[in-house]
Design an enzyme around this catalytic site. Structure first.
Site, PDB file in Angstrom:
ATOM      1  N   ASP A   1      12.171  30.264  57.655  1.00 44.67           N
ATOM      2  CA  ASP A   1      13.150  30.140  58.738  1.00 44.67           C
ATOM      3  C   ASP A   1      14.418  30.874  58.303  1.00 44.67           C
ATOM      4  O   ASP A   1      15.186  30.359  57.496  1.00 44.67           O
ATOM      5  CB  ASP A   1      13.418  28.652  58.989  1.00 44.67           C
ATOM      6  CG  ASP A   1      14.264  28.397  60.233  1.00 44.67           C
ATOM      7  OD1 ASP A   1      14.623  29.370  60.921  1.00 44.67           O
ATOM      8  OD2 ASP A   1      14.562  27.223  60.503  1.00 44.67           O
TER       9      ASP A   1
ATOM     10  N   TYR B   1      30.167  29.943  67.086  1.00 44.96           N
ATOM     11  CA  TYR B   1      29.795  30.497  68.386  1.00 44.96           C
ATOM     12  C   TYR B   1      30.998  30.410  69.315  1.00 44.96           C
ATOM     13  O   TYR B   1      31.506  29.315  69.594  1.00 44.96           O
ATOM     14  CB  TYR B   1      28.619  29.715  68.971  1.00 44.96           C
ATOM     15  CG  TYR B   1      27.530  29.471  67.949  1.00 44.96           C
ATOM     16  CD1 TYR B   1      26.502  30.387  67.761  1.00 44.96           C
ATOM     17  CD2 TYR B   1      27.556  28.329  67.138  1.00 44.96           C
ATOM     18  CE1 TYR B   1      25.519  30.177  66.800  1.00 44.96           C
ATOM     19  CE2 TYR B   1      26.581  28.114  66.180  1.00 44.96           C
ATOM     20  CZ  TYR B   1      25.575  29.041  66.006  1.00 44.96           C
ATOM     21  OH  TYR B   1      24.616  28.824  65.049  1.00 44.96           O
TER      22      TYR B   1
ATOM     23  N   GLU C   1      21.215  31.894  57.942  1.00 51.26           N
ATOM     24  CA  GLU C   1      20.316  30.823  57.533  1.00 51.26           C
ATOM     25  C   GLU C   1      19.398  31.275  56.411  1.00 51.26           C
ATOM     26  O   GLU C   1      18.816  32.357  56.466  1.00 51.26           O
ATOM     27  CB  GLU C   1      19.458  30.386  58.730  1.00 51.26           C
ATOM     28  CG  GLU C   1      18.449  29.303  58.407  1.00 51.26           C
ATOM     29  CD  GLU C   1      17.642  28.912  59.627  1.00 51.26           C
ATOM     30  OE1 GLU C   1      17.082  27.802  59.619  1.00 51.26           O
ATOM     31  OE2 GLU C   1      17.554  29.718  60.584  1.00 51.26           O
TER      32      GLU C   1
ATOM     33  N   GLU D   1      22.113  26.593  57.359  1.00 53.74           N
ATOM     34  CA  GLU D   1      22.335  27.495  58.481  1.00 53.74           C
ATOM     35  C   GLU D   1      23.619  27.203  59.266  1.00 53.74           C
ATOM     36  O   GLU D   1      23.567  26.836  60.442  1.00 53.74           O
ATOM     37  CB  GLU D   1      21.138  27.449  59.425  1.00 53.74           C
ATOM     38  CG  GLU D   1      20.716  26.055  59.875  1.00 53.74           C
ATOM     39  CD  GLU D   1      19.585  26.108  60.883  1.00 53.74           C
ATOM     40  OE1 GLU D   1      19.689  26.856  61.865  1.00 53.74           O
ATOM     41  OE2 GLU D   1      18.592  25.392  60.684  1.00 53.74           O
TER      42      GLU D   1
ATOM     43  N   HIS E   1      10.975  22.324  61.593  1.00 55.33           N
ATOM     44  CA  HIS E   1      11.847  21.156  61.468  1.00 55.33           C
ATOM     45  C   HIS E   1      10.958  20.059  60.887  1.00 55.33           C
ATOM     46  O   HIS E   1      10.316  19.305  61.616  1.00 55.33           O
ATOM     47  CB  HIS E   1      12.419  20.740  62.819  1.00 55.33           C
ATOM     48  CG  HIS E   1      13.436  21.703  63.343  1.00 55.33           C
ATOM     49  ND1 HIS E   1      14.024  21.569  64.572  1.00 55.33           N
ATOM     50  CD2 HIS E   1      13.979  22.833  62.811  1.00 55.33           C
ATOM     51  CE1 HIS E   1      14.879  22.571  64.782  1.00 55.33           C
ATOM     52  NE2 HIS E   1      14.854  23.345  63.717  1.00 55.33           N
TER      53      HIS E   1
ATOM     54  N   HIS F   1      18.068  21.530  58.088  1.00 55.83           N
ATOM     55  CA  HIS F   1      17.011  20.554  58.358  1.00 55.83           C
ATOM     56  C   HIS F   1      15.948  20.695  57.280  1.00 55.83           C
ATOM     57  O   HIS F   1      15.877  21.697  56.572  1.00 55.83           O
ATOM     58  CB  HIS F   1      16.409  20.787  59.751  1.00 55.83           C
ATOM     59  CG  HIS F   1      15.997  22.209  60.010  1.00 55.83           C
ATOM     60  ND1 HIS F   1      14.835  22.776  59.504  1.00 55.83           N
ATOM     61  CD2 HIS F   1      16.607  23.206  60.720  1.00 55.83           C
ATOM     62  CE1 HIS F   1      14.748  24.038  59.898  1.00 55.83           C
ATOM     63  NE2 HIS F   1      15.809  24.331  60.630  1.00 55.83           N
TER      64      HIS F   1
ATOM     65  N   ASP G   1      16.913  34.841  64.610  1.00 54.53           N
ATOM     66  CA  ASP G   1      16.460  33.624  63.935  1.00 54.53           C
ATOM     67  C   ASP G   1      14.941  33.651  64.036  1.00 54.53           C
ATOM     68  O   ASP G   1      14.370  33.407  65.108  1.00 54.53           O
ATOM     69  CB  ASP G   1      17.048  32.402  64.650  1.00 54.53           C
ATOM     70  CG  ASP G   1      16.742  31.088  63.942  1.00 54.53           C
ATOM     71  OD1 ASP G   1      15.747  31.030  63.196  1.00 54.53           O
ATOM     72  OD2 ASP G   1      17.482  30.107  64.155  1.00 54.53           O
TER      73      ASP G   1
ATOM     74  N   HIS H   1      26.259  22.314  65.676  1.00 54.30           N
ATOM     75  CA  HIS H   1      25.011  21.816  65.105  1.00 54.30           C
ATOM     76  C   HIS H   1      25.202  21.483  63.633  1.00 54.30           C
ATOM     77  O   HIS H   1      26.245  21.768  63.042  1.00 54.30           O
ATOM     78  CB  HIS H   1      23.882  22.839  65.284  1.00 54.30           C
ATOM     79  CG  HIS H   1      24.139  24.180  64.657  1.00 54.30           C
ATOM     80  ND1 HIS H   1      24.027  24.410  63.304  1.00 54.30           N
ATOM     81  CD2 HIS H   1      24.501  25.374  65.208  1.00 54.30           C
ATOM     82  CE1 HIS H   1      24.300  25.681  63.044  1.00 54.30           C
ATOM     83  NE2 HIS H   1      24.596  26.287  64.186  1.00 54.30           N
TER      84      HIS H   1
ATOM     85  N   ASP I   1      -8.718  29.300  81.936  1.00 56.01           N
ATOM     86  CA  ASP I   1      -9.683  29.111  80.844  1.00 56.01           C
ATOM     87  C   ASP I   1      -9.310  29.913  79.600  1.00 56.01           C
ATOM     88  O   ASP I   1     -10.159  30.247  78.784  1.00 56.01           O
ATOM     89  CB  ASP I   1     -11.095  29.475  81.299  1.00 56.01           C
ATOM     90  CG  ASP I   1     -11.201  30.904  81.814  1.00 56.01           C
ATOM     91  OD1 ASP I   1     -10.143  31.557  81.926  1.00 56.01           O
ATOM     92  OD2 ASP I   1     -12.323  31.359  82.091  1.00 56.01           O
TER      93      ASP I   1
ATOM     94  N   ARG J   1      25.270  33.224  63.014  1.00 59.84           N
ATOM     95  CA  ARG J   1      24.592  32.203  62.219  1.00 59.84           C
ATOM     96  C   ARG J   1      23.936  32.904  61.035  1.00 59.84           C
ATOM     97  O   ARG J   1      23.403  34.008  61.187  1.00 59.84           O
ATOM     98  CB  ARG J   1      23.540  31.455  63.044  1.00 59.84           C
ATOM     99  CG  ARG J   1      22.843  30.329  62.271  1.00 59.84           C
ATOM    100  CD  ARG J   1      22.095  29.344  63.178  1.00 59.84           C
ATOM    101  NE  ARG J   1      20.984  29.906  63.913  1.00 59.84           N
ATOM    102  CZ  ARG J   1      20.986  30.145  65.225  1.00 59.84           C
ATOM    103  NH1 ARG J   1      22.076  29.901  65.952  1.00 59.84           N
ATOM    104  NH2 ARG J   1      19.922  30.648  65.825  1.00 59.84           N
TER     105      ARG J   1
ATOM    106  N   HIS K   1      19.371  28.184  71.178  1.00 58.04           N
ATOM    107  CA  HIS K   1      17.909  28.312  71.222  1.00 58.04           C
ATOM    108  C   HIS K   1      17.495  29.348  72.262  1.00 58.04           C
ATOM    109  O   HIS K   1      16.557  29.134  73.032  1.00 58.04           O
ATOM    110  CB  HIS K   1      17.263  26.958  71.515  1.00 58.04           C
ATOM    111  CG  HIS K   1      17.365  25.988  70.363  1.00 58.04           C
ATOM    112  ND1 HIS K   1      17.186  24.628  70.503  1.00 58.04           N
ATOM    113  CD2 HIS K   1      17.638  26.195  69.054  1.00 58.04           C
ATOM    114  CE1 HIS K   1      17.342  24.042  69.330  1.00 58.04           C
ATOM    115  NE2 HIS K   1      17.612  24.967  68.432  1.00 58.04           N
TER     116      HIS K   1
END
Length: 444
Positions: A271, A388, A408, A384, A361, A354, A260, A350, A39, A406, A243
């Site tokens: 972002d 890797y 961004e 971004e 996104h 975006h 990130d 990637h 709950d 990365r 991710h």
């Protein structure tokens, strides 16, 4: 705190209704409450489309827009005031508040929707709705339609067209107004401070979640109720997991940490990604990869301007990264051939960015008529690029393994190019190392 003004919501509703067919109706539900466990509920966050049109922050609500309706074009169904429930769950706007504070022309209790809404739909030729995004609400909508159909023998007129609202609404959301950009700048400013705080706190022996706590503190201190998405705090080999979400590993000297993360203000996201050395100083290999990613990002910025298409920024990052990997010996061959064969995807898998807005996104088509979308003033996007090199990659020398970088930033297309909203975070090797060195001096 900067917010979208009420007048902006009114303007959006009018703009949407101007695009709707005559004698039509649009119906859109609020986000449902999500149960965390038993709950206990997750912190409520309004559906982005619903928020975009209303600014109304409560669950159990439905927007109805009826262009040309004599008694008011904007109807809002919402919860009634309830002293007992408000004691437990907080204040409600009620029908008076929906009209007074949120601009509804008319408001009804949500408990009366089954009795009232079929009468509003009846006689309208076309229904616009968020078809497919909320199956439960789709079923309710068909129930209301069927009530009308069941009375056709008495002269009731059910709609004869059903159209997804997404196309009209999401194209509107793609173009950011002055007010929206102001809110996004504020989210970017708070997020920039959070990244700086995390850099200053970074040291071996902490856990990834220790830096996440620094981010969360700065977000809340700045007035953001929540992150715009699950923060990624990835140290060492975890920086090669795109991710990554565990955020529980120990930070070690010699490793990089990739963060990130961004907050949202008034349902608008920021972002940001930065990658820095736990110890405060990049190794030669880390620096080489970092500066290559940074150079590719700078090349992308140069390709973001009105009349340039969406993919030009990505293409620029691919060329710089591929050429750089050849120069470092991580790829072998002709740069053009390597690009054509997508050999770079072993390290850069990637795309370069975006759309950004109310969703991190964000909505909006990337292609129109099969061609990459041409950028226009007011469009907001991320840039971004990354490289890797997995810790178990046997195709490269050991010194490169486990390096993930990365970088961004968030940008808005302007008349002459783009504005970088997130420029408040240090980005060059020299800036980051100087910031971290100063933090260590202060701590000592």
């Amino acid at each position: 705190m900067i917010h979208i003004p009420k007048s902006e919501y009114s303007r959006r509703r009018k703009a949407l209704m101007a695009q709707m067919e005559p004698n039509s109706i649009a119906i859109l539900p609020a986000a449902a409450v999500a149960i965390r466990n038993r709950d206990v509920e997750h912190v409520y966050r309004q559906d982005s489309d619903f928020q975009y049109l209303s600014g109304f922050p409560e669950p159990q609500a439905v927007i109805v827009l009826m262009p040309g309706r004599e008694h008011g074009e904007y109807v809002l169904f919402c919860r009634e005031r309830n002293v007992e429930r408000e004691l437990w769950d907080g204040l409600r706007a009620g029908q008076e508040g929906a009209i007074r504070d949120f601009g509804a022309d008319d408001a009804f209790p949500i408990t009366d929707i089954d009795d009232i809404l079929p009468g509003l739909i009846e006689g309208r030729d076309r229904v616009y709705s968020a078809m497919g995004s909320n199956p439960e609400f789709d079923r309710h909508l068909m129930d209301w339609i069927n009530i009308i159909r069941a009375n056709t023998h008495r002269g009731a007129q059910p709609p004869n067209e059903y159209v997804a609202l997404d196309h009209l609404l999401h194209d509107m959301r793609l173009y950011k107004s002055t007010a929206e950009v102001k809110v996004m700048r504020e989210a970017a400013r708070i997020s920039a401070r959070a990244h700086i705080r995390a850099m200053q706190a970074s040291r071996a022996g902490l856990h990834e979640f220790s830096l996440e706590a620094e981010l969360d503190y700065e977000f809340r201190k700045g007035g953001a109720k929540m992150p715009a998405y699950g923060s990624i705090v990835a140290a060492g080999r975890n920086s090669c997991i795109l991710h990554y979400q565990q955020n529980d590993a120990v930070l070690k000297d010699g490793d990089l940490v990739l963060i990130d993360a961004g907050c949202e203000i008034d349902c608008y996201a920021s972002d940001i990604t930065r990658t820095w050395p736990v110890s405060g100083k990049y190794s030669a290999e880390q620096k080489a990869i970092y500066e290559l990613v940074l150079a590719s990002q700078e090349a992308a910025f140069a390709e973001i301007a009105p009349n340039k298409h969406w993919n030009q920024a990505h293409e620029a990052t691919v060329r710089v990264i591929t050429a750089g990997l050849v120069k470092l010996g991580l790829l072998q061959g002709d740069v053009d051939e390597l690009i054509a064969s997508e050999a770079y995807k072993a390290f850069y898998m990637h795309r370069a960015g975006h759309w950004l807005g109310m969703d991190v996104h964000d909505v909006g088509e990337y292609k129109v008529g099969g061609e990459w979308r041409v950028l226009e003033v007011g469009m907001a996007l991320t840039v971004e690029p990354g490289i890797y090199i997995a810790a178990d990659n046997q195709n490269v020398a050991k010194k490169w393994r486990g390096i993930g970088v990365r970088i961004e930033d968030d940008v808005v297309v302007t008349k002459t190019g783009c504005e970088i909203l997130t420029s408040g975070v240090p980005k060059t090797v020299a800036e980051i190392e100087a910031l971290m060195a100063a933090a260590r001096t202060c701590a000592a």
